[in-house]
Write a protein that holds these residues in place. Structure first.
Motif, PDB file in Angstrom:
ATOM      1  N   THR A 304       0.807  -1.219   0.000  1.00  0.00           N
ATOM      2  CA  THR A 304       0.000   0.000   0.000  1.00  0.00           C
ATOM      3  C   THR A 304       0.846   1.278   0.000  1.00  0.00           C
ATOM      4  OG1 THR A 304      -0.201  -0.359   2.391  1.00  0.00           O
ATOM      5  CG2 THR A 304      -2.066  -1.011   1.033  1.00  0.00           C
ATOM      6  N   THR A 308      -0.235   3.502   3.407  1.00  0.00           N
ATOM      7  CA  THR A 308      -0.326   2.401   4.369  1.00  0.00           C
ATOM      8  C   THR A 308      -1.078   2.783   5.638  1.00  0.00           C
ATOM      9  OG1 THR A 308       1.644   1.285   3.533  1.00  0.00           O
ATOM     10  CG2 THR A 308       1.039   0.862   5.826  1.00  0.00           C
ATOM     11  N   ALA A 324       0.707  -2.821  10.056  1.00  0.00           N
ATOM     12  CA  ALA A 324       1.110  -1.804   9.084  1.00  0.00           C
ATOM     13  C   ALA A 324       2.605  -1.573   9.160  1.00  0.00           C
ATOM     14  CB  ALA A 324       0.368  -0.501   9.353  1.00  0.00           C
ATOM     15  N   ALA A 326       4.543   1.053   7.505  1.00  0.00           N
ATOM     16  CA  ALA A 326       4.609   2.270   6.697  1.00  0.00           C
ATOM     17  C   ALA A 326       6.068   2.614   6.399  1.00  0.00           C
ATOM     18  CB  ALA A 326       3.933   3.419   7.444  1.00  0.00           C
ATOM     19  N   GLY A 329       3.654  -1.368   3.328  1.00  0.00           N
ATOM     20  CA  GLY A 329       2.459  -2.154   3.100  1.00  0.00           C
ATOM     21  C   GLY A 329       1.860  -2.728   4.357  1.00  0.00           C
ATOM     22  N   LEU A 330       0.890  -3.613   4.154  1.00  0.00           N
ATOM     23  CA  LEU A 330       0.141  -4.248   5.230  1.00  0.00           C
ATOM     24  C   LEU A 330       0.347  -5.756   5.190  1.00  0.00           C
ATOM     25  CD1 LEU A 330      -3.329  -2.487   4.775  1.00  0.00           C
ATOM     26  CD2 LEU A 330      -1.486  -1.778   6.316  1.00  0.00           C
TER      27      LEU A 330
END
Length: 356
Positions: A304, A308, A324, A326, A329-330
């Protein structure tokens, strides 16, 4: 906050390990890669029998080591038990690396790796993953210098879920010095369904510089009891044992691990069900338009990027607590089947489709 005592500056600057966020009563905690199944009755019974909490445990975990040695076809001296595989990794890094030395590992990978290396006084050499979330073993081999004391390979990789193939791993082992310690972290190996994935337990005899890490926390569902083990040459394991905190594996953990080995067939049937659900979730995410790496652990990875933090909030609004990382992504654990609808709704919203 300023410390009232003198500390190593690199330790003072090191952020502590952060556990996956806890979930509210009406949400699903998919942030810690836990096994959603309750312990089997036989495991619970073993725990009830290990109630002598006024006595120290068997420091060598001799019964568990014997059972694991029989399982893997090695000697008991070639098995080392510790308080989770991350505890064991810490011991191997301390045994091999000191200030001025280097430790090579893929990144992003398990978030504890950088901290473990820093605590040892050594220097991290993170090697970026390929665009598909897999290890770039050629680049990792190229990063090895005369200062490198240890290389960590994580398969399946946490958090992307990708595996290293047997062929690629053997090529890597041939490319690095045969006196360089290589640790193959297989915390999620029981969830692997890919035929070509490396299986480290069969390779330690051929590669005396290889140590394989496994754990009872994930597939066996004993996360709270902290039991992991290593397989490798006895001289290498002895070095790790010398750095270990004595008596760190409880008798309750050993009893539960022994019971889990006796009930392994039933437990691995649960693992197979989780792997099937994982594949279904990944396919549904692919159908939504996500690019999801080949998931071989008990989790999936969504890249993401800079979104994120907001993405994690969207999942939480749908009752799904994720991990998460950051701004990358997740990581989303495969948990209870009832969590899937909310997971997919949140993912669909992030893709911009709110029609269902």
């Amino acid at each position: 906050m300023t410390s009232p005592v003198r500390l190593r500056p690199e330790i003072a600057a090191l952020p502590p390990y952060r556990q996956g966020k806890q979930a509210a009563a009406d949400a699903f905690k998919l942030s810690s890669n836990e096994n959603p199944f309750e312990p089997l009755p036989g495991v619970v019974e073993a725990l009830r029998g290990a109630v002598a909490v006024n006595r120290y445990p068997d420091a060598s975990a001799s019964a568990l080591r014997a059972a694991l040695a029989e399982k893997w076809g090695v000697t008991t001296d070639e098995v080392h038990v510790g308080a989770g595989s991350v505890s064991l990794l810490n011991q191997f890094v301390l045994a091999a690396a000191a200030p001025g030395d280097e430790v090579v590992y893929a990144w992003r990978s398990f978030e504890a790796y950088p901290g473990i290396v820093t605590v040892s006084g050594a220097t991290s050499v993170p090697v970026p993953l390929r665009t598909d979330g897999s290890h770039d073993l050629d680049a990792m081999a190229a990063a090895v210098t005369d200062r490198t004391r240890l290389v960590i390979v994580c398969s399946p990789n946490n958090p992307t879920g990708t595996t290293v193939s047997t062929h690629d791993f053997e090529t890597f082992m041939a490319a690095v010095p045969n006196d360089l310690l290589v640790v193959l972290d297989e915390a999620y190996a029981e969830f692997v369904t890919a035929d070509d994935a490396v299986r480290g337990g069969s390779l330690t005899e051929r590669h005396p510089n290889l140590v394989v890490l496994r754990t009872f926390s994930k597939a066996y569902g004993l996360a709270a009891l902290r039991v992991g083990y290593a397989i490798g040459a006895s001289s290498v394991l002895d070095a790790a044992r010398a750095t270990a905190i004595p008596l760190s594996v409880t008798e309750q953990g050993q009893a539960a691990a022994l019971a889990s080995l006796e009930l392994e067939g039933e437990l691995l049937d649960r693992v197979a069900r989780l792997a099937t659900l994982r594949d279904q979730v990944r396919q549904a995410l692919l159908d939504q338009g996500w690019s999801v790496p080949d998931a071989q652990g008990n989790f999936v990875w969504l890249a993401t990027g800079d979104d994120t933090a907001r993405a994690a909030e969207v999942f939480e609004r749908h009752g799904i607590v994720v991990r998460a990382f950051a701004p990358e992504g997740l990581r989303i654990t495969i948990g209870e089947p009832a969590s899937v609808d909310g997971l997919l709704r949140a993912a669909r919203e992030l893709r911009g489709d709110t029609s269902s």
